[in-house]
Design a protein around this motif. Structure first.
Motif, PDB file in Angstrom:
ATOM      1  N   GLU A  49       2.881  -1.712   6.172  1.00  0.00           N
ATOM      2  CA  GLU A  49       2.992  -2.611   6.454  1.00  0.00           C
ATOM      3  C   GLU A  49       2.494  -3.119   7.759  1.00  0.00           C
ATOM      4  OE1 GLU A  49       7.221  -5.136   6.610  1.00  0.00           O
ATOM      5  OE2 GLU A  49       7.519  -3.507   5.018  1.00  0.00           O
ATOM      6  N   VAL A  61      -7.345  -5.342  -1.958  1.00  0.00           N
ATOM      7  CA  VAL A  61      -6.583  -4.238  -2.343  1.00  0.00           C
ATOM      8  C   VAL A  61      -5.323  -4.983  -1.599  1.00  0.00           C
ATOM      9  CG1 VAL A  61      -8.757  -3.562  -2.900  1.00  0.00           C
ATOM     10  CG2 VAL A  61      -7.141  -2.624  -0.765  1.00  0.00           C
ATOM     11  N   GLN A  62      -4.984  -5.911  -0.665  1.00  0.00           N
ATOM     12  CA  GLN A  62      -3.662  -5.962  -0.410  1.00  0.00           C
ATOM     13  C   GLN A  62      -2.577  -6.107  -1.469  1.00  0.00           C
ATOM     14  OE1 GLN A  62      -3.233  -8.927   2.906  1.00  0.00           O
ATOM     15  NE2 GLN A  62      -3.722  -7.469   4.128  1.00  0.00           N
ATOM     16  N   HIS A  63      -2.944  -6.825  -2.381  1.00  0.00           N
ATOM     17  CA  HIS A  63      -2.057  -7.562  -3.464  1.00  0.00           C
ATOM     18  C   HIS A  63      -1.824  -5.495  -4.096  1.00  0.00           C
ATOM     19  CE1 HIS A  63      -5.598  -6.367  -6.016  1.00  0.00           C
ATOM     20  NE2 HIS A  63      -5.669  -6.895  -7.378  1.00  0.00           N
ATOM     21  N   LEU A  64      -2.284  -4.690  -4.538  1.00  0.00           N
ATOM     22  CA  LEU A  64      -1.746  -3.991  -4.253  1.00  0.00           C
ATOM     23  C   LEU A  64      -1.277  -2.493  -4.074  1.00  0.00           C
ATOM     24  CD1 LEU A  64      -4.997  -2.639  -6.498  1.00  0.00           C
ATOM     25  CD2 LEU A  64      -3.383  -3.273  -7.859  1.00  0.00           C
ATOM     26  N   SER A  91       8.127  -6.782  -8.008  1.00  0.00           N
ATOM     27  CA  SER A  91       7.297  -7.229  -9.160  1.00  0.00           C
ATOM     28  C   SER A  91       5.852  -6.953  -8.709  1.00  0.00           C
ATOM     29  CB  SER A  91       7.226  -9.058  -9.040  1.00  0.00           C
ATOM     30  OG  SER A  91       6.466  -8.533  -7.098  1.00  0.00           O
ATOM     31  N   PHE A  92       5.500  -5.721  -7.813  1.00  0.00           N
ATOM     32  CA  PHE A  92       4.468  -5.372  -7.309  1.00  0.00           C
ATOM     33  C   PHE A  92       4.006  -4.539  -8.505  1.00  0.00           C
ATOM     34  CE2 PHE A  92       7.743  -3.483  -4.241  1.00  0.00           C
ATOM     35  CZ  PHE A  92       7.563  -2.462  -4.690  1.00  0.00           C
ATOM     36  N   THR A  95       2.913  -4.648 -13.244  1.00  0.00           N
ATOM     37  CA  THR A  95       1.493  -4.711 -13.577  1.00  0.00           C
ATOM     38  C   THR A  95       1.043  -2.873 -13.633  1.00  0.00           C
ATOM     39  OG1 THR A  95       0.662  -6.029 -12.479  1.00  0.00           O
ATOM     40  CG2 THR A  95       1.345  -7.533 -13.874  1.00  0.00           C
ATOM     41  N   ASP A  99      -3.469  -2.662 -12.850  1.00  0.00           N
ATOM     42  CA  ASP A  99      -3.414  -3.017 -11.615  1.00  0.00           C
ATOM     43  C   ASP A  99      -4.765  -1.277 -11.388  1.00  0.00           C
ATOM     44  OD1 ASP A  99      -2.428  -5.120 -11.702  1.00  0.00           O
ATOM     45  OD2 ASP A  99      -0.747  -4.953 -10.527  1.00  0.00           O
TER      46      ASP A  99
END
Length: 136
Positions: A49, A61-64, A91-92, A95, A99
């Motif tokens: 973080e 790629v921050q969503h990963l 939630s991360f 998927t 992903d």
């Protein structure tokens, strides 16, 4: 823009992080991060973080990026892939099989829990590396 192969980290046990019951397993927890350099991989648990460590995920790629936690137990990953995700799963992680391209499972070898989804590439007594098959 550079291409990357996303690599998710799971565990064959119950997700103990770090593995205090057997500290000889602890160094293996860092082995997947070598793929960042050697295979141009995105390994979510390498990143931190903002303000914690100097390594940050790129915006693309921050969503990963995983904001917290260690390896997810393979039994939970199998339940998610079967559409039976426990309600407490973040939630991360829900998927992961869409992903990521690869799954690195830390811990004692276990049988492939998802043979239709995971193709075994490499195995040792302390890990298994799978390629995640894409369904058309």
């Amino acid at each position: 823009m550079a291409t990357y192969c996303p690599l998710y980290i799971g565990g064959s046990g119950e997700g103990e992080d770090p593995p205090f019951n057997d500290l000889t397993r602890y160094p293996m927890a860092y082995a997947p991060t070598l793929a960042v350099h050697y295979a141009n991989a995105f390994v979510p648990n390498l990143f931190a973080e903002v303000g914690k460590q100097p390594v940050q995920a790129r915006v693309a790629v921050q969503h990963l990026a995983i904001p917290y936690g260690g390896p997810m137990p393979i039994r939970v990953l199998a339940a998610i892939a079967a559409g039976q995700a426990p309600s407490e799963v973040p939630s991360f992680v829900r998927t992961w099989y869409r992903d990521y391209d690869y799954l690195y499972v830390l811990g004692p070898s276990v049988a492939n829990p998802l043979p239709n989804l995971l193709e075994e590439l490499n195995r040792s007594a302390r890990f298994v590396l799978y390629k995640i098959r894409r369904t058309p």
